[in-house]
Scaffold this motif. Structure first.
Motif, PDB file in Angstrom:
ATOM      1  N   SER A   5      34.042  -9.317  52.526  1.00  0.00           N
ATOM      2  CA  SER A   5      32.861  -9.906  53.165  1.00  0.00           C
ATOM      3  C   SER A   5      31.618  -9.015  53.063  1.00  0.00           C
ATOM      4  O   SER A   5      30.557  -9.382  53.570  1.00  0.00           O
ATOM      5  CB  SER A   5      33.161 -10.187  54.634  1.00  0.00           C
ATOM      6  OG  SER A   5      33.470  -8.967  55.303  1.00  0.00           O
ATOM      7  N   ALA A   6      31.740  -7.861  52.407  1.00  0.00           N
ATOM      8  CA  ALA A   6      30.596  -6.947  52.286  1.00  0.00           C
ATOM      9  C   ALA A   6      29.432  -7.644  51.587  1.00  0.00           C
ATOM     10  O   ALA A   6      29.620  -8.334  50.582  1.00  0.00           O
ATOM     11  CB  ALA A   6      31.003  -5.695  51.515  1.00  0.00           C
ATOM     12  N   VAL A   7      28.252  -7.464  52.129  1.00  0.00           N
ATOM     13  CA  VAL A   7      27.044  -8.092  51.587  1.00  0.00           C
ATOM     14  C   VAL A   7      26.723  -7.455  50.223  1.00  0.00           C
ATOM     15  O   VAL A   7      26.769  -6.236  50.076  1.00  0.00           O
ATOM     16  CB  VAL A   7      25.868  -7.904  52.573  1.00  0.00           C
ATOM     17  CG1 VAL A   7      24.586  -8.511  52.023  1.00  0.00           C
ATOM     18  CG2 VAL A   7      26.225  -8.496  53.927  1.00  0.00           C
ATOM     19  N   ASP A   8      26.410  -8.304  49.253  1.00  0.00           N
ATOM     20  CA  ASP A   8      26.165  -7.821  47.888  1.00  0.00           C
ATOM     21  C   ASP A   8      25.044  -6.789  47.809  1.00  0.00           C
ATOM     22  O   ASP A   8      25.126  -5.831  47.035  1.00  0.00           O
ATOM     23  CB  ASP A   8      25.873  -8.990  46.953  1.00  0.00           C
ATOM     24  CG  ASP A   8      27.095  -9.877  46.740  1.00  0.00           C
ATOM     25  OD1 ASP A   8      28.229  -9.409  46.976  1.00  0.00           O
ATOM     26  OD2 ASP A   8      26.911 -11.038  46.323  1.00  0.00           O
ATOM     27  N   ASP A   9      23.996  -6.954  48.606  1.00  0.00           N
ATOM     28  CA  ASP A   9      22.898  -5.973  48.613  1.00  0.00           C
ATOM     29  C   ASP A   9      23.390  -4.601  49.070  1.00  0.00           C
ATOM     30  O   ASP A   9      22.994  -3.574  48.509  1.00  0.00           O
ATOM     31  CB  ASP A   9      21.749  -6.435  49.520  1.00  0.00           C
ATOM     32  CG  ASP A   9      20.971  -7.610  48.946  1.00  0.00           C
ATOM     33  OD1 ASP A   9      21.004  -7.795  47.712  1.00  0.00           O
ATOM     34  OD2 ASP A   9      20.333  -8.327  49.732  1.00  0.00           O
ATOM     35  N   ASP A  10      24.269  -4.593  50.058  1.00  0.00           N
ATOM     36  CA  ASP A  10      24.828  -3.330  50.549  1.00  0.00           C
ATOM     37  C   ASP A  10      25.763  -2.705  49.523  1.00  0.00           C
ATOM     38  O   ASP A  10      25.752  -1.487  49.315  1.00  0.00           O
ATOM     39  CB  ASP A  10      25.574  -3.550  51.871  1.00  0.00           C
ATOM     40  CG  ASP A  10      24.657  -3.975  53.004  1.00  0.00           C
ATOM     41  OD1 ASP A  10      23.430  -3.721  52.897  1.00  0.00           O
ATOM     42  OD2 ASP A  10      25.157  -4.558  53.984  1.00  0.00           O
ATOM     43  N   VAL A  11      26.564  -3.534  48.857  1.00  0.00           N
ATOM     44  CA  VAL A  11      27.467  -3.037  47.816  1.00  0.00           C
ATOM     45  C   VAL A  11      26.652  -2.404  46.679  1.00  0.00           C
ATOM     46  O   VAL A  11      26.993  -1.338  46.176  1.00  0.00           O
ATOM     47  CB  VAL A  11      28.373  -4.170  47.284  1.00  0.00           C
ATOM     48  CG1 VAL A  11      29.192  -3.699  46.088  1.00  0.00           C
ATOM     49  CG2 VAL A  11      29.276  -4.687  48.393  1.00  0.00           C
ATOM     50  N   MET A  12      25.565  -3.052  46.294  1.00  0.00           N
ATOM     51  CA  MET A  12      24.711  -2.514  45.225  1.00  0.00           C
ATOM     52  C   MET A  12      24.091  -1.191  45.639  1.00  0.00           C
ATOM     53  O   MET A  12      24.008  -0.256  44.834  1.00  0.00           O
ATOM     54  CB  MET A  12      23.619  -3.515  44.857  1.00  0.00           C
ATOM     55  CG  MET A  12      22.720  -3.029  43.730  1.00  0.00           C
ATOM     56  SD  MET A  12      23.614  -2.653  42.222  1.00  0.00           S
ATOM     57  CE  MET A  12      23.342  -4.151  41.325  1.00  0.00           C
ATOM     58  N   ALA A  13      23.678  -1.062  46.888  1.00  0.00           N
ATOM     59  CA  ALA A  13      23.093   0.192  47.368  1.00  0.00           C
ATOM     60  C   ALA A  13      24.118   1.326  47.293  1.00  0.00           C
ATOM     61  O   ALA A  13      23.791   2.438  46.862  1.00  0.00           O
ATOM     62  CB  ALA A  13      22.587   0.022  48.803  1.00  0.00           C
ATOM     63  N   VAL A  14      25.349   1.047  47.682  1.00  0.00           N
ATOM     64  CA  VAL A  14      26.406   2.055  47.608  1.00  0.00           C
ATOM     65  C   VAL A  14      26.708   2.388  46.155  1.00  0.00           C
ATOM     66  O   VAL A  14      26.870   3.553  45.787  1.00  0.00           O
ATOM     67  CB  VAL A  14      27.675   1.567  48.349  1.00  0.00           C
ATOM     68  CG1 VAL A  14      28.852   2.476  48.073  1.00  0.00           C
ATOM     69  CG2 VAL A  14      27.409   1.464  49.840  1.00  0.00           C
ATOM     70  N   ALA A  15      26.765   1.375  45.309  1.00  0.00           N
ATOM     71  CA  ALA A  15      27.034   1.600  43.884  1.00  0.00           C
ATOM     72  C   ALA A  15      25.954   2.476  43.247  1.00  0.00           C
ATOM     73  O   ALA A  15      26.258   3.361  42.443  1.00  0.00           O
ATOM     74  CB  ALA A  15      27.123   0.269  43.158  1.00  0.00           C
TER      75      ALA A  15
END
Length: 75
Positions: free
Chosen positions: A39-49
């Motif tokens: 359920s992680a928000v894609d914007d947050d996943v991209m920031a971590v990546a």
């Protein structure tokens, strides 16, 4: 019958280019970070990546979020 899709797991993959082969084609390796919440928000996943990408010695080729989904039939 209707199919129910339930996200069960996710993985963040950062693909880096580690060099080239004898033919000049890029050689890539995948850095996987498991146990990502589906359920992680894609914007947050991209920031971590991007933060992980800044720690890599090799250039980042791509960033992928893989979500595993369990399929069941409604009864």
């Amino acid at each position: 019958m209707a199919v129910i899709a339930t996200p069960v797991d996710a993985t963040l993959q950062v693909v880096v280019q580690t060099g080239t082969d004898d033919g000049g084609r890029p050689v890539t390796r995948v850095r996987s970070f498991r146990n990502l919440k589906p359920s992680a928000v894609d914007d947050d996943v991209m920031a971590v990546a991007k933060a992980f990408a800044n720690l890599q010695a090799h250039p980042v080729d791509s960033i992928v979020k893989v979500v595993e989904i369990a399929l069941t039939e409604e009864q």
